[in-house]
Design an enzyme around this catalytic site. Structure first.
Site, PDB file in Angstrom:
ATOM      1  N   TYR A  31      30.178  41.280  48.450  1.00 17.91           N
ATOM      2  CA  TYR A  31      31.503  40.801  48.843  1.00 17.91           C
ATOM      3  C   TYR A  31      32.367  41.929  49.375  1.00 17.91           C
ATOM      4  O   TYR A  31      32.011  43.108  49.275  1.00 17.91           O
ATOM      5  CB  TYR A  31      32.185  40.096  47.670  1.00 17.91           C
ATOM      6  CG  TYR A  31      32.735  41.025  46.595  1.00 17.91           C
ATOM      7  CD1 TYR A  31      31.881  41.706  45.726  1.00 17.91           C
ATOM      8  CD2 TYR A  31      34.106  41.231  46.462  1.00 17.91           C
ATOM      9  CE1 TYR A  31      32.382  42.549  44.744  1.00 17.91           C
ATOM     10  CE2 TYR A  31      34.623  42.063  45.480  1.00 17.91           C
ATOM     11  CZ  TYR A  31      33.758  42.722  44.621  1.00 17.91           C
ATOM     12  OH  TYR A  31      34.272  43.557  43.658  1.00 17.91           O
ATOM     13  N   ARG A  50      31.128  48.774  55.418  1.00 19.21           N
ATOM     14  CA  ARG A  50      30.578  48.786  54.061  1.00 19.21           C
ATOM     15  C   ARG A  50      29.780  47.505  53.776  1.00 19.21           C
ATOM     16  O   ARG A  50      28.746  47.549  53.115  1.00 19.21           O
ATOM     17  CB  ARG A  50      31.682  48.958  53.014  1.00 19.21           C
ATOM     18  CG  ARG A  50      31.100  49.095  51.606  1.00 19.21           C
ATOM     19  CD  ARG A  50      32.142  49.438  50.565  1.00 19.21           C
ATOM     20  NE  ARG A  50      33.149  48.410  50.456  1.00 19.21           N
ATOM     21  CZ  ARG A  50      34.263  48.539  49.740  1.00 19.21           C
ATOM     22  NH1 ARG A  50      34.508  49.655  49.085  1.00 19.21           N
ATOM     23  NH2 ARG A  50      35.143  47.570  49.692  1.00 19.21           N
ATOM     24  N   ARG A  99      14.357  27.918  42.069  1.00 17.34           N
ATOM     25  CA  ARG A  99      14.672  29.219  41.460  1.00 17.34           C
ATOM     26  C   ARG A  99      13.414  30.078  41.432  1.00 17.34           C
ATOM     27  O   ARG A  99      12.383  29.630  40.929  1.00 17.34           O
ATOM     28  CB  ARG A  99      15.202  29.020  40.043  1.00 17.34           C
ATOM     29  CG  ARG A  99      15.589  30.301  39.332  1.00 17.34           C
ATOM     30  CD  ARG A  99      16.222  30.011  37.975  1.00 17.34           C
ATOM     31  NE  ARG A  99      16.603  31.240  37.296  1.00 17.34           N
ATOM     32  CZ  ARG A  99      15.815  31.939  36.474  1.00 17.34           C
ATOM     33  NH1 ARG A  99      14.593  31.501  36.221  1.00 17.34           N
ATOM     34  NH2 ARG A  99      16.240  33.048  35.908  1.00 17.34           N
ATOM     35  N   GLU A 181      34.775  55.364  37.436  1.00 11.67           N
ATOM     36  CA  GLU A 181      35.852  54.727  38.208  1.00 11.67           C
ATOM     37  C   GLU A 181      36.518  53.671  37.352  1.00 11.67           C
ATOM     38  O   GLU A 181      36.134  53.455  36.205  1.00 11.67           O
ATOM     39  CB  GLU A 181      35.281  54.104  39.492  1.00 11.67           C
ATOM     40  CG  GLU A 181      34.185  53.088  39.242  1.00 11.67           C
ATOM     41  CD  GLU A 181      33.446  52.644  40.495  1.00 11.67           C
ATOM     42  OE1 GLU A 181      34.038  52.616  41.584  1.00 11.67           O
ATOM     43  OE2 GLU A 181      32.257  52.295  40.362  1.00 11.67           O
ATOM     44  N   LEU A 205      31.507  52.898  43.519  1.00  5.72           N
ATOM     45  CA  LEU A 205      31.684  52.206  44.789  1.00  5.72           C
ATOM     46  C   LEU A 205      32.425  53.151  45.738  1.00  5.72           C
ATOM     47  O   LEU A 205      33.373  53.831  45.338  1.00  5.72           O
ATOM     48  CB  LEU A 205      32.511  50.928  44.608  1.00  5.72           C
ATOM     49  CG  LEU A 205      32.592  50.130  45.906  1.00  5.72           C
ATOM     50  CD1 LEU A 205      31.282  49.397  46.171  1.00  5.72           C
ATOM     51  CD2 LEU A 205      33.735  49.153  45.895  1.00  5.72           C
TER      52      LEU A 205
END
Ligand code: PMP
Length: 285
Positions: A31, A50, A99, A181, A205
């Site tokens: 995302y 990114r 699945r 972070e 990140l």
């Protein structure tokens, strides 16, 4: 609210994704969150780059060109009349008919692409920027590829709950004695006048706001040191702050109950926030 799902603009109540979607079953998706100020996108390019990298690390491709993606962002900003707010974008490996741990064949399983807006009037004038936030420290128990922006957000979510229970606003995560972070942001201290933040690696990140803030700081002749630091060093620092696309530059005034400096947001942090907002707005699209 109008949302975007796989090529269509729909009312949010009509948008549907399969129960077999790999993100639903396995957090197999990535995302991005891009902020909108004055109806314009902040650092769209950085987020698009990114996104492509996150997808590439997971053997996925960009679902559309960068130009097409920008157009979807703009269309949602227009339709939903967003002045200040956020755009959430998610790309998943899609929904094979069953699945299975193995990745489905990308020739037959299309990625799922979802975008929606969140209106946040006055996003850049948050009163919290004037008072600062309090953080607690917690163990960093996430997986080892934190440089990939996956939707696997259970531990960061638990971290925010731990912070809330402790009467704080957020948590800084610690691995091998050093801060990695924040749960949804990069962490910084200012020591001997230098901006200190952990170096880039798979442990954190690679924040789009981080890249911009460090560039603007260097341009403003502020010294930057990319290295890790401990909670103790942070508690004794002159200033502390976090950065993210939704909070920009946000002062941290307390760590595990210990005040940073006089317990008020630092002057350099305030200046960095101002520079970041000014410069980013100039380049907004
Ligand atoms: N670290 C983590 C773990 C995050 O979730 C985020 C925001 N998604 C950031 C850092 C900040 O990244 P950005 O500046 O690109 O929003």
């Amino acid at each position: 609210r109008t949302v975007y799902v796989n090529g269509e603009y729909l009312p949010e109540t009509e948008a549907k994704v399969s129960i077999f979607d790999r993100a639903f079953l396995m957090a197999d998706g990535v995302y991005e969150v891009t902020s909108v100020l004055g109806g314009k996108l902040i650092d769209f390019e950085g987020h698009a780059v990114r996104l492509e990298r996150s997808l590439g690390e997971l053997d996925m491709k960009m679902p559309m060109s960068r130009e097409a993606l920008l157009e979807v962002h703009r269309e949602l900003v227009r339709t939903n009349e967003i002045t200040d707010g956020l755009i959430y974008l998610q790309v998943t490996r899609g929904a094979p008919g069953d699945r299975d741990f193995l990745f489905p064949d990308p020739e037959t399983t299309e990625p799922t692409v979802v975008l929606f807006t969140q209106s946040k009037p006055g996003l850049a004038n948050s009163p919290v920027a004037k008072t600062g936030i309090r953080v607690i420290s917690i163990d960093d128990l996430r997986w080892g590829r934190r440089d990939i922006k996956t939707v696997q957000l259970l531990y960061p979510s638990m971290g925010k709950m731990m912070a809330q229970k402790a009467g704080a606003d957020d948590a800084w995560m610690v691995m091998d004695g050093k801060v990695t972070e924040g749960t949804s942001n990069n962490a910084y201290i200012i020591k001997d006048g230098k901006i200190v933040t952990r170096e880039l690696s798979t442990d954190i990140l690679h924040g789009i706001t981080r890249a911009a803030v460090l560039r603007f700081a260097r341009e403003a002749q502020m010294e930057v040191e990319e290295r890790s630091f401990t909670i103790e060093e942070a508690q004794q620092a002159e200033e502390a702050f976090i950065t993210s696309a939704s909070s920009f530059v946000m002062p941290v005034v307390q760590i595990d109950g210990t005040k940073i400096g006089d317990g008020k947001p630092g002057a350099r942090t305030a200046r960095l926030r101002e520079i970041y907002l000014d410069e980013s707005l100039k380049k907004a699209v």
